[in-house]
Motif scaffolding. Structure first.
Motif: not given
Length: 248
Positions: A36, A40, A42, A186, A200-203, A206, A241, A244-245
């Motif tokens: 992420g 975000s 983490k 990252h 995968v994390l979103s912005h 999270a 990535l 998602k951002n």
């Protein structure tokens, strides 16, 4: 054992929503990386798992036991090695075991040797290079009795060559002494090279938007990072990535 299950986690600070409805699992003995962007959430997620923070909503369950707001259930390795400067290498390594009342110096010495640190057992942290300090910190995490190790961008401060050497070393040690690992990074290449799965994390706030099962068999050789398949996976994760951002 070492199965982690996170269900519908939510955490805010000063009315800013950091983590929202986040759910994930780490199976026993699995190596899972979280990718992420900076900011975000983490590290906040690791602080929640480690009991430093409590979530507003959701459950964190380790081996069937809810650990919301409870400390001491995971082994945590932060970005900086966090070695005690007044303790020698061997004394830093066995710290987690000391706290549980079961120090095993023989096993610690074996892993120090395996880490290429033979002869440095009585050295102090200021006498070690950055890569050597990280090896000591990881051995300490590995020897601690908790069933889950959380690694928070442990190689981010290292130069590229040292970083690759540390990744190879980490894999070789982990394959000999398997534990459940949740690894925050990252660096897409690092996540692919090390992991069984990549999340995968979103912005911020999270939440988990996607996850990928890494197709490369173990043990892994560094040559895979030059393969066409590895490059295609790297492109896929990079695109994910970016999407998602909000950059597509």
């Amino acid at each position: 054992m070492g199965k982690l299950k996170i269900q519908n986690l939510k955490k805010s600070f000063d009315s800013t929503n950091i983590i929202d409805n986040l759910s994930l699992t780490v199976e026993d003995g699995e190596f899972v990386s979280i990718l992420g962007p900076s900011g975000s959430g983490k590290s906040t997620l690791f602080h929640l798992i480690g009991g430093l923070y409590s979530p507003e909503e959701g459950r964190i369950v380790l081996d069937g036991k809810e650990i919301n707001g409870k400390r001491g259930f995971i082994s945590y390795m932060p970005q900086a090695p966090s070695l005690f400067p007044w303790r020698t290498v061997i004394d830093n390594v066995i710290l987690g075991q000391e706290l549980s009342g079961k120090p095993d110096k023989e096993k610690a010495l074996q892993l120090i040797d395996r880490a290429g640190l033979k002869g440095f057992e009585q050295s102090f942290p200021h006498e070690l290079s950055g890569g050597m300090k990280q090896r000591v910190a990881f051995i300490r995490a590995l020897l601690s009795p908790q069933p889950l190790i959380c690694l928070d961008e442990p190689f981010s401060a290292l130069d590229e060559f040292t970083r690759l050497e540390m990744q190879k070393w980490l894999l070789s040690i982990w394959e000999e002494h398997p534990r459940s690992v949740l690894f925050v990074t990252h660096n897409i290449e690092e996540a692919l090279f090390l992991s069984d799965r990549v999340i995968v994390l979103s912005h911020r706030p999270a939440t988990i938007r996607s996850e990928f099962k890494v197709p490369f068999s173990r043990p892994r050789d560094e040559s895979i990072v030059l393969s066409e398949e590895f490059l295609q996976w790297k492109k896929k994760l990079y695109g994910e990535l970016q999407f998602k951002n909000g950059k597509h």
